[in-house]
Design an enzyme around this catalytic site. Structure first.
Site, PDB file in Angstrom:
ATOM      1  N   ARG A 269     -67.929   1.284 -33.446  1.00 23.83           N
ATOM      2  CA  ARG A 269     -66.545  -0.145 -33.502  1.00 23.83           C
ATOM      3  C   ARG A 269     -66.996  -1.242 -33.489  1.00 23.83           C
ATOM      4  NH1 ARG A 269     -65.372   1.267 -27.032  1.00 23.83           N
ATOM      5  NH2 ARG A 269     -67.127   2.024 -27.535  1.00 23.83           N
TER       6      ARG A 269
ATOM      7  N   GLY B  64     -67.730   4.319 -17.231  1.00 22.28           N
ATOM      8  CA  GLY B  64     -67.863   5.389 -16.715  1.00 22.28           C
ATOM      9  C   GLY B  64     -67.072   4.096 -14.928  1.00 22.28           C
TER      10      GLY B  64
ATOM     11  N   TYR C 240     -92.154 -28.362 -61.249  1.00 25.10           N
ATOM     12  CA  TYR C 240     -91.930 -26.390 -61.447  1.00 25.10           C
ATOM     13  C   TYR C 240     -92.337 -27.042 -63.109  1.00 25.10           C
ATOM     14  CZ  TYR C 240     -90.088 -21.597 -61.493  1.00 25.10           C
ATOM     15  OH  TYR C 240     -90.309 -19.978 -61.930  1.00 25.10           O
TER      16      TYR C 240
ATOM     17  N   ARG D 259     -86.221 -28.546 -45.701  1.00 23.06           N
ATOM     18  CA  ARG D 259     -86.465 -26.868 -46.480  1.00 23.06           C
ATOM     19  C   ARG D 259     -88.084 -26.870 -45.330  1.00 23.06           C
ATOM     20  NH1 ARG D 259     -85.288 -26.249 -52.287  1.00 23.06           N
ATOM     21  NH2 ARG D 259     -86.521 -24.493 -52.481  1.00 23.06           N
TER      22      ARG D 259
ATOM     23  N   THR E 133     -76.300   9.907 -23.660  1.00 17.76           N
ATOM     24  CA  THR E 133     -77.613   8.835 -22.940  1.00 17.76           C
ATOM     25  C   THR E 133     -78.812   9.583 -22.578  1.00 17.76           C
ATOM     26  OG1 THR E 133     -75.747   8.816 -21.601  1.00 17.76           O
ATOM     27  CG2 THR E 133     -76.032   6.934 -22.889  1.00 17.76           C
TER      28      THR E 133
ATOM     29  N   TYR F  44     -85.015 -35.460 -54.263  1.00 16.14           N
ATOM     30  CA  TYR F  44     -86.326 -34.139 -54.156  1.00 16.14           C
ATOM     31  C   TYR F  44     -87.921 -34.308 -54.155  1.00 16.14           C
ATOM     32  CZ  TYR F  44     -87.793 -29.580 -54.647  1.00 16.14           C
ATOM     33  OH  TYR F  44     -89.058 -28.742 -54.450  1.00 16.14           O
TER      34      TYR F  44
ATOM     35  N   GLY G 172     -79.496  -1.044 -24.297  1.00 10.37           N
ATOM     36  CA  GLY G 172     -79.844  -1.995 -25.296  1.00 10.37           C
ATOM     37  C   GLY G 172     -78.207  -2.872 -25.917  1.00 10.37           C
TER      38      GLY G 172
ATOM     39  N   GLN H 297     -84.544  10.299 -30.654  1.00  9.47           N
ATOM     40  CA  GLN H 297     -84.063  10.532 -30.078  1.00  9.47           C
ATOM     41  C   GLN H 297     -83.693  11.333 -30.518  1.00  9.47           C
ATOM     42  OE1 GLN H 297     -80.420   9.139 -28.442  1.00  9.47           O
ATOM     43  NE2 GLN H 297     -79.478  11.186 -28.099  1.00  9.47           N
TER      44      GLN H 297
HETATM   45  C1  UD1 Z   1     -71.746   4.638 -21.054  1.00  7.10           C
HETATM   46  C2  UD1 Z   1     -72.180   5.480 -20.255  1.00  7.10           C
HETATM   47  C3  UD1 Z   1     -70.461   5.044 -19.023  1.00  7.10           C
HETATM   48  C4  UD1 Z   1     -70.549   3.233 -19.236  1.00  7.10           C
HETATM   49  C5  UD1 Z   1     -71.052   1.971 -20.483  1.00  7.10           C
HETATM   50  C6  UD1 Z   1     -72.065   0.929 -19.830  1.00  7.10           C
HETATM   51  C7  UD1 Z   1     -72.769   7.437 -19.872  1.00  7.10           C
HETATM   52  C8  UD1 Z   1     -72.485   8.586 -20.132  1.00  7.10           C
HETATM   53  N1  UD1 Z   1     -71.840   6.683 -19.585  1.00  7.10           N
HETATM   54  O1  UD1 Z   1     -70.646   5.229 -22.444  1.00  7.10           O
HETATM   55  O2  UD1 Z   1     -70.257   5.362 -18.010  1.00  7.10           O
HETATM   56  O3  UD1 Z   1     -69.648   2.396 -18.083  1.00  7.10           O
HETATM   57  O4  UD1 Z   1     -72.193   2.697 -21.408  1.00  7.10           O
HETATM   58  O5  UD1 Z   1     -71.587   0.614 -21.202  1.00  7.10           O
HETATM   59  O6  UD1 Z   1     -74.200   6.735 -20.209  1.00  7.10           O
HETATM   60  N2  UD1 Z   1     -77.207   5.699 -26.589  1.00  7.10           N
HETATM   61  C9  UD1 Z   1     -78.302   6.562 -27.111  1.00  7.10           C
HETATM   62  N3  UD1 Z   1     -78.082   7.442 -27.868  1.00  7.10           N
HETATM   63  C10 UD1 Z   1     -77.189   8.031 -27.487  1.00  7.10           C
HETATM   64  C11 UD1 Z   1     -75.715   7.346 -27.076  1.00  7.10           C
HETATM   65  C12 UD1 Z   1     -75.701   6.366 -26.384  1.00  7.10           C
HETATM   66  O7  UD1 Z   1     -80.114   5.452 -26.858  1.00  7.10           O
HETATM   67  O8  UD1 Z   1     -76.772   9.345 -27.946  1.00  7.10           O
HETATM   68  C13 UD1 Z   1     -77.741   4.624 -26.058  1.00  7.10           C
HETATM   69  C14 UD1 Z   1     -76.668   3.026 -27.014  1.00  7.10           C
HETATM   70  O9  UD1 Z   1     -77.406   2.928 -28.271  1.00  7.10           O
HETATM   71  C15 UD1 Z   1     -76.236   1.908 -25.908  1.00  7.10           C
HETATM   72  C16 UD1 Z   1     -76.421   2.867 -24.341  1.00  7.10           C
HETATM   73  O10 UD1 Z   1     -77.318   4.124 -24.673  1.00  7.10           O
HETATM   74  O11 UD1 Z   1     -77.532   0.898 -26.137  1.00  7.10           O
HETATM   75  C17 UD1 Z   1     -74.859   3.241 -24.148  1.00  7.10           C
HETATM   76  O12 UD1 Z   1     -73.866   3.905 -25.291  1.00  7.10           O
HETATM   77  P1  UD1 Z   1     -73.231   4.071 -25.135  1.00  7.10           P
HETATM   78  O13 UD1 Z   1     -72.478   4.403 -26.471  1.00  7.10           O
HETATM   79  O14 UD1 Z   1     -72.192   2.758 -25.442  1.00  7.10           O
HETATM   80  O15 UD1 Z   1     -71.864   4.383 -23.774  1.00  7.10           O
HETATM   81  P2  UD1 Z   1     -70.762   4.103 -23.162  1.00  7.10           P
HETATM   82  O16 UD1 Z   1     -69.872   5.465 -23.519  1.00  7.10           O
HETATM   83  O17 UD1 Z   1     -70.260   3.462 -23.420  1.00  7.10           O
HETATM   84 CA    CA Z   2     -71.147   0.732 -24.211  1.00 10.49          CA
END
Ligand code: UD1
Ligand code: CA
Length: 546
Positions: free
Chosen positions: A20, A167, A415, A361, A86, A394, A129, A80
């Site tokens: 997004r 969530g 220069y 600079r 997640t 300068y 993150g 990953q």
């Molecule tokens: C997740 C949570 C949700 C929570 C929300 C808060 C899950 C299933 N859902 O959803 O309950 O309310 O965060 O923002 O956990 N990431 C990975 N690997 C992946 C997918 C994501 O490392 O395969 C990392 C992303 O880089 C990010 C974090 O996990 O830093 C959250 O990922 P995101 O896709 O934003 O999760 P949400 O769908 O928002």
């Molecule tokens: Ca999120």
């Protein structure tokens, strides 16, 4: 972290793309407060003093790995695989941390025992993150609550007005314990009414997490492996899962698009500005003052509107900065003044004055009580204590000693089209206006140069360097070559006045000038011997800038 045990690890989730954001740059590398988003997660993570910090990467792996390496060289990078979610991210991280712990134990000669068998032990903190305002203090509270309550899982939650996309936290009505976390896309109509949401920040008991992860599947609306399913798993084992509700939703809010990014960046800035105000800094207009997280300000610094202090900028007490100033990695000395200036990687000495309209600079260093004035650009320039470059100049690749004055409109010509060369100007030197210093060139201590000089050869200490040719006045040139112009008429009138002529005579003279015939005074003047060289144009009142 005195009472609470150190966590075994903090796992930072940073493998997602952040669709997004609609950006070529991975979401977690978008900056706010002077750092990529993931940098704030790493800072908060380190405040817990964990044994390990692991960062899960996948999308734009090299870019993210490089950034993480710079932000936190001690962090373990975990890749990953192509299974999304997640839960999968944490599976990969835990596997990496476990095998690392096993290898370390084996190397230490512990051939048996549960460490080698299972891997890490204790509390495992998971943070997303993309939650930039999360701080170490909040993480510390979460960890303390986890241990104090004897939880298997502790989730950081908050209540928001619009829970769309998050969530939902489903609590047991009687005890308030957490039963499960249901993702927005999997939630029932009733569950969608819940306004308490998962922040994606948790503390897990390592063994519970390991068991919970091993049973995850992707049978859900998004076909992803959800970390959130570990909560329901822990409940099936009869373990405690509790939530810590953060009163301040901003602390746990994630960034999903650029609207949220700007909202959280402004909020982060508001907090930083307020903190400095409470520490004794005057901020005249907090709304237009931007201060990065790593900036350091002394008490009694004054920041005027539209000031941005970025990177590792440090400002000494009593200094005034702004309005309309952007400083990145600049060190500003005690009591210095910096007005309408753009600067980076520069050092401004105590009591020095910069601007308005200066461009500093990298490699600029201005000594105590020195001055870099109006419309002046500097680069790789060491300007000594009390030395001044007041106007329209300068100064690049130059060293200027102490208490020297550089005349207006001067340029260090550094220069030659291939190489850069250095200009060295000594102490107590006074160079004339409109000088070109064709580097490499040296002007000695106490030397002077004349206005309009092109200094190509060294000027010894105490000498006057002059290169300007003698001036020749071609009398009557305007009358002859620009007859009939306003200039010709003005010249003619001036000549008439000088000769003490009456109106009638002046009109005659003007008529003559219009036809281009030379007049007596003009003819005489062109015969005159050229005057001797004028005294140094730059040599005015001692210590005064021009
Ligand atoms: C997740 C949570 C949700 C929570 C929300 C808060 C899950 C299933 N859902 O959803 O309950 O309310 O965060 O923002 O956990 N990431 C990975 N690997 C992946 C997918 C994501 O490392 O395969 C990392 C992303 O880089 C990010 C974090 O996990 O830093 C959250 O990922 P995101 O896709 O934003 O999760 P949400 O769908 O928002
Ligand atoms: Ca999120």
């Amino acid at each position: 972290m005195t009472e609470t045990p150190q966590p075994a690890a903090v796992i930072v989730l940073a493998a997602g793309q952040g669709t997004r954001m609609k950006s070529a740059l991975p979401k977690i590398l978008h900056p706010l407060g002077g750092k990529p988003m993931v940098g704030h997660a790493l800072t908060a993570a380190r405040e817990l003093e964990p044994l390990q910090v692991a960062v899960v990467v996948r999308h734009e792996r090299e870019l993210v790995a490089e950034a993480v390496g710079q932000l936190d060289p001690g962090a373990v990078l975990v890749d990953q695989d192509d299974i999304p979610g997640t839960g999968r991210a944490v599976q990969c991280a835990l596997a990496a941390l476990d095998s690392k712990a096993q290898a370390a134990a084996a190397a230490a000669g512990i051939a048996d025992g549960e460490i080698v068998g299972d891997g890490i032990d204790g509390a495992v903190v998971v943070v997303a993150g993309d939650v930039p305002l999360l701080d170490g203090a909040t993480l510390g509270q979460l960890l303390s609550a986890h241990h104090a309550d004897g939880n298997a899982v502790t989730v950081l939650t908050t209540e928001v007005a619009d829970a769309a996309g998050y969530g939902r936290i489903v609590r047991e009505p009687d005890t308030g314990d957490v039963l499960e976390i249901v993702e927005h896309k999997d939630a029932s109509a009733d569950q969608l009414e819940i306004r308490e949401i998962n922040s994606s920040v948790y503390v897990f008991d390592a063994a519970t997490l390991r068991r919970g992860l091993s049973g995850l599947d992707s049978r859900n609306a998004q076909g992803e492996v959800y970390l959130t399913d570990v909560i329901a798993f822990a409940r099936t084992e009869g373990l405690h899962v509790r939530a810590l509700l953060a009163d301040d939703p901003m602390l746990v809010e994630g960034v999903n698009d650029r609207v949220a990014l700007s909202v959280l960046a402004r909020e982060m800035n508001r907090r930083i500005v307020e903190e400095w105000q409470r520490a004794g800094v005057t901020v005249q207009d907090p709304a237009t003052t931007w201060i990065d997280v790593d900036v350091e300000l002394a008490p009694d610094v004054t920041l005027l509107p539209n000031t941005q202090l970025q990177g590792a900028t440090v400002v000494g007490t009593g200094a005034t900065i702004g309005p309309d100033t952007t400083l990145t990695d600049v060190e500003v000395g005690v009591g210095a003044t910096v007005v309408r200036t753009h600067g980076s990687l520069a050092v401004i000495g105590e009591g020095a004055s910069v601007g308005p309209f200066a461009y500093l600079r990298p490699g600029t260093s201005l000594g105590r009580k020195g001055k870099i004035g109006t419309f002046v650009e500097t680069k790789n320039a060491e300007i000594g204590a009390g030395s001044k470059v007041p106007h329209l100049s300068y100064v690049g690749d130059a060293t200027i000693g102490e208490h020297s004055n550089i005349g207006a409109a001067s340029v260090t010509v550094n220069y030659d089209g291939v190489h850069k060369h250095r200009t060295v100007i000594g102490s107590h030197a006074r160079t004339g206006a409109d000088n070109m210093f064709v580097a490499p060139v040296t002007v000695g201590d106490g030397a002077y140069t004349a206005a309009g000089s092109v200094i190509r050869r060294d000027v010894p200490a105490g000498a006057l360097g002059v290169t300007a040719g003698q001036q020749r006045n071609i009398e009557g040139w305007v009358a002859r070559r620009r007859p009939g112009t306003a200039a010709a008429e003005a010249a003619s009138n001036a000549q008439g006045r000088a000769a003490g002529l009456g109106d009638q005579a002046q009109r005659q003279l003007a008529q003559q000038n219009a036809t281009g015939a030379p007049t007596a005074p003009q003819a005489a003047a062109t015969q005159a011997e050229p005057a001797d060289l004028a005294p140094v144009p730059g040599a005015d009142k001692e210590g005064k800038s021009r």
